[in-house]
Design an enzyme around this catalytic site. Sequence first.
Site, PDB file in Angstrom:
ATOM      1  N   ASN A  16      79.270 -14.212   1.071  1.00 46.70           N
ATOM      2  CA  ASN A  16      80.368 -13.666   1.885  1.00 46.70           C
ATOM      3  C   ASN A  16      80.277 -14.162   3.319  1.00 46.70           C
ATOM      4  OD1 ASN A  16      82.252 -11.704   0.446  1.00 46.70           O
ATOM      5  ND2 ASN A  16      80.235 -11.133  -0.362  1.00 46.70           N
ATOM      6  N   HIS A 112      82.213  -4.016   0.011  1.00 50.98           N
ATOM      7  CA  HIS A 112      81.587  -3.292  -1.098  1.00 50.98           C
ATOM      8  C   HIS A 112      82.197  -3.788  -2.410  1.00 50.98           C
ATOM      9  CE1 HIS A 112      79.592  -0.069  -3.219  1.00 50.98           C
ATOM     10  NE2 HIS A 112      80.727   0.177  -3.837  1.00 50.98           N
TER      11      HIS A 112
END
Length: 217
Positions: A16, A112
């Site tokens: 990410n 998340h």
Amino acid sequence: MSRKRVAVLISGRGSNMAALIEAAKDKNYPAEIALVLSNRPDAGGLDTAKSNGIATAVVDHTKYGKDRAAFDAAVQAVLVQNKIELVALAGFMRLLTAGFVDQWPERMINIHPALLPAFKGLDTHQRALDAGAKVHGATVHFVVPEMDAGPIIVQGAVNVHAGDIEAALAKRVLAVEHRIYPLALKLVAEDRVRVANGRCLIDGAPVPDAGALTPSD
Ligand code: GRF
């Protein structure tokens, strides 16, 4: 345009983080990745950051024993020293103290791997499969002291296929993460996200990808 100085906090491979670094290579992107900080000296993402010419720092949590406040204070000192304006948690596997979180109100975001408020915590993909969820995905939210509980900025969803296994589902969700995290950081860096009654409102033009089911997924 002044770009917001962002620190990305990681503990592992940093895919990410890499997606944020790629997005920020566009000079029109409203944020620059000014620092990558890891709590683990061996985090793979540190090498990726260095090879992109990004400053890195390690605050090794094992040196602080059980003293979370001292660890968080050391992280905060590095962020202040680097004039950081926004913090992006990207697979940062440490619980942060309320004292630390409260210093970054609506300026710290997390990704998340589930559609919050479902499946907070760990092992989200297996838990989604075990629950028979038909749709699963990822969420970018502001960080508040309670884990995985802050206002939702962007979500992306995938279909759960019959016979899916955890690794395959995780891979499809990760591809969504890499799309929505740069989008969410962009919106926050542009000061377009307001929180009212615990919910995020996005100012300006509609954001078509802010809650998308990828058709091919
Ligand atoms: C991602 O699935 C993210 O949602 C979760 O931890 C994982 C980190 O992966 N918080 P990477 O280090 O970004 O590849």
